[in-house]
Scaffold this motif. Structure first.
Motif, PDB file in Angstrom:
ATOM      1  N   PRO A   1       3.612   1.584  -4.868  1.00 42.79           N
ATOM      2  CA  PRO A   1       2.618   0.898  -5.709  1.00 42.79           C
ATOM      3  C   PRO A   1       1.849  -0.188  -4.967  1.00 42.79           C
ATOM      4  N   LEU A   2       2.515  -0.910  -4.054  1.00 38.30           N
ATOM      5  CA  LEU A   2       1.807  -1.947  -3.286  1.00 38.30           C
ATOM      6  C   LEU A   2       0.755  -1.318  -2.376  1.00 38.30           C
ATOM      7  N   CYS A   3       1.094  -0.195  -1.743  1.00 36.28           N
ATOM      8  CA  CYS A   3       0.099   0.518  -0.923  1.00 36.28           C
ATOM      9  C   CYS A   3      -1.030   1.050  -1.801  1.00 36.28           C
ATOM     10  N   PHE A   4      -0.693   1.537  -2.979  1.00 35.88           N
ATOM     11  CA  PHE A   4      -1.687   2.056  -3.923  1.00 35.88           C
ATOM     12  C   PHE A   4      -2.653   0.950  -4.340  1.00 35.88           C
ATOM     13  N   ILE A   5      -2.125  -0.244  -4.612  1.00 35.94           N
ATOM     14  CA  ILE A   5      -2.963  -1.393  -4.978  1.00 35.94           C
ATOM     15  C   ILE A   5      -3.923  -1.723  -3.840  1.00 35.94           C
ATOM     16  N   THR A   6      -3.419  -1.725  -2.617  1.00 37.50           N
ATOM     17  CA  THR A   6      -4.258  -2.053  -1.458  1.00 37.50           C
ATOM     18  C   THR A   6      -5.381  -1.037  -1.271  1.00 37.50           C
ATOM     19  N   LEU A   7      -5.082   0.244  -1.465  1.00 44.05           N
ATOM     20  CA  LEU A   7      -6.083   1.292  -1.264  1.00 44.05           C
ATOM     21  C   LEU A   7      -7.216   1.237  -2.285  1.00 44.05           C
ATOM     22  N   GLN A   8      -6.961   0.638  -3.449  1.00 41.93           N
ATOM     23  CA  GLN A   8      -7.992   0.618  -4.487  1.00 41.93           C
ATOM     24  C   GLN A   8      -9.227  -0.159  -4.059  1.00 41.93           C
ATOM     25  N   TYR A   9      -9.069  -1.072  -3.104  1.00 46.46           N
ATOM     26  CA  TYR A   9     -10.232  -1.830  -2.641  1.00 46.46           C
ATOM     27  C   TYR A   9     -11.297  -0.911  -2.045  1.00 46.46           C
ATOM     28  N   VAL A  10     -10.874   0.241  -1.531  1.00 48.33           N
ATOM     29  CA  VAL A  10     -11.822   1.180  -0.924  1.00 48.33           C
ATOM     30  C   VAL A  10     -12.843   1.659  -1.958  1.00 48.33           C
TER      31      VAL A  10
ATOM     32  N   ASP B   1     -22.416   0.519   0.696  1.00 47.12           N
ATOM     33  CA  ASP B   1     -23.011   0.943  -0.571  1.00 47.12           C
ATOM     34  C   ASP B   1     -22.031   0.747  -1.729  1.00 47.12           C
ATOM     35  N   THR B   2     -20.765   1.129  -1.534  1.00 41.72           N
ATOM     36  CA  THR B   2     -19.763   0.990  -2.586  1.00 41.72           C
ATOM     37  C   THR B   2     -19.529  -0.473  -2.928  1.00 41.72           C
ATOM     38  N   HIS B   3     -19.541  -1.349  -1.920  1.00 42.16           N
ATOM     39  CA  HIS B   3     -19.233  -2.759  -2.143  1.00 42.16           C
ATOM     40  C   HIS B   3     -20.478  -3.637  -2.192  1.00 42.16           C
ATOM     41  N   TYR B   4     -21.612  -3.044  -2.532  1.00 50.90           N
ATOM     42  CA  TYR B   4     -22.846  -3.823  -2.659  1.00 50.90           C
ATOM     43  C   TYR B   4     -22.716  -4.794  -3.838  1.00 50.90           C
TER      44      TYR B   4
END
Length: 325
Positions: free
Chosen positions: A126-135, A246-249
């Motif tokens: 779950p901690l890795c999953f939380i980190t990946l969501q920033y992508v 583009d995603t993080h604009y």
């Protein structure tokens, strides 16, 4: 003034009990080395606490009262979305090992190994999953009136691989273990009974309650995860992944959505309300399975007596038993 949320204050009350009640039997599950069950209790309780705070703070408003809390809140939601199903998968996995009469943590070394594996699945993943969501997080977060903080996942194809598919995959693995457990139990009923009779930490009653809990969770969360995926895929166009920039604009923006807007969409109402009610009912279902058994009643009585003692009350001694002879 009448609240625009028809479930207020019923929902915060259920959320508060969903936070408190599952933690009551935590002590004796820790003593029994039931790590999957313990992770289930902790994550389900934490998710209910998160919903309780959000439903109170953002009742009839979308004011950004506490940006720091929303940053924490959305990560709790993201983590719990895979941690609770993963905990049930660990429960099903252990039940299968017992039903197939494999070595089910009977020595200290095996117990530590089982706890380590469960920790990797229920905590590290779950901690890795939380980190990946920033992508695939398009901006900081959303605030929905009466709902509170919510993750802002950009509806791009990559989001379905990073975010939406994992609760479904975990649920399907749990269902696979469930089928294997039932088949193994049917084939080895005698050996299974002998194993449980020699296992002090797991009785037949507790085994079947765990089985019922894990199966109930599969039947609730997996269909919900599929429904959320379908809703995201059909409610608006799926954007192609163009680039990181583009995603993080304008990533720092916060979208605030009044109830009048989001409640006008029946699909959104069904999705949000079902998601948050399942979140708080999940720990309550757990308490219904384990909160009224003999071991739990003894702990409830001990906690009640300890609370009375702190308040200065002394429980009267039990009357002496008469000699039947």
């Amino acid at each position: 003034m009448r609240s625009s949320d028809p479930t207020y204050p019923l929902f915060p009350i259920f959320a508060f009990f969903g936070f408190i009640l599952p933690l009551i039997p935590l002590q004796w599950h820790l003593a029994a080395w039931n790590s999957g069950t313990c992770y289930f209790m902790i994550w389900a309780s934490l998710a209910s606490l998160n919903q309780f705070v959000n439903s109170i703070v953002w009742a009839d408003n979308v004011t950004n009262w506490a940006p720091w809390w929303c940053e924490i809140s959305i990560r709790i939601q993201i983590g719990a979305s895979v941690a609770v199903p993963a905990s049930c998968m660990c429960i099903q996995r252990r039940l299968y090992q017992i039903a197939s009469v494999q070595a089910a943590s009977v020595t200290p070394a095996e117990k530590r190994r089982a706890v380590l594996v469960d920790s990797l699945i229920c905590l590290l993943f779950p901690l890795c999953f939380i980190t990946l969501q920033y992508v695939v997080q398009g901006h900081r977060f959303n605030i929905y009136e009466n709902i509170g903080c919510a993750p802002a996942i950009y509806n791009t194809l990559l989001s379905y691989f990073i975010n939406f598919m994992w609760p479904i995959i975990i649920g399907l693995i749990s269902a696979f273990y469930c089928v294997l457990t039932l088949r193994a139990f049917h084939r080895r009923r005698l050996e299974f009974s002998q194993f449980l009779s020699s296992n002090q930490s797991l009785t037949i009653s507790r085994y079947f309650r765990l089985m019922a809990l894990a199966t109930t969770e599969i039947c609730c969360t997996t269909p919900l995860a599929i429904a959320v995926l379908c809703l995201c895929a059909t409610s608006e166009p799926i954007e192609p992944w163009r680039s990181w920039s583009d995603t993080h604009y304008q990533y720092s923006r916060i979208v605030q959505v009044p109830a009048l807007i989001w409640r006008s969409n029946e699909m959104l109402v069904a999705s949000y309300e079902t998601s948050r009610w399942i979140t708080v009912l999940c720990p309550l279902v757990f308490f219904c399975f384990f909160g009224f058994v003999h071991e739990a009643r003894k702990h409830h009585r001990a906690l009640f007596n300890a609370a009375l003692k702190r308040l200065g009350y002394q429980q009267p001694p039990l009357p002496p038993q008469k000699d039947p002879s």
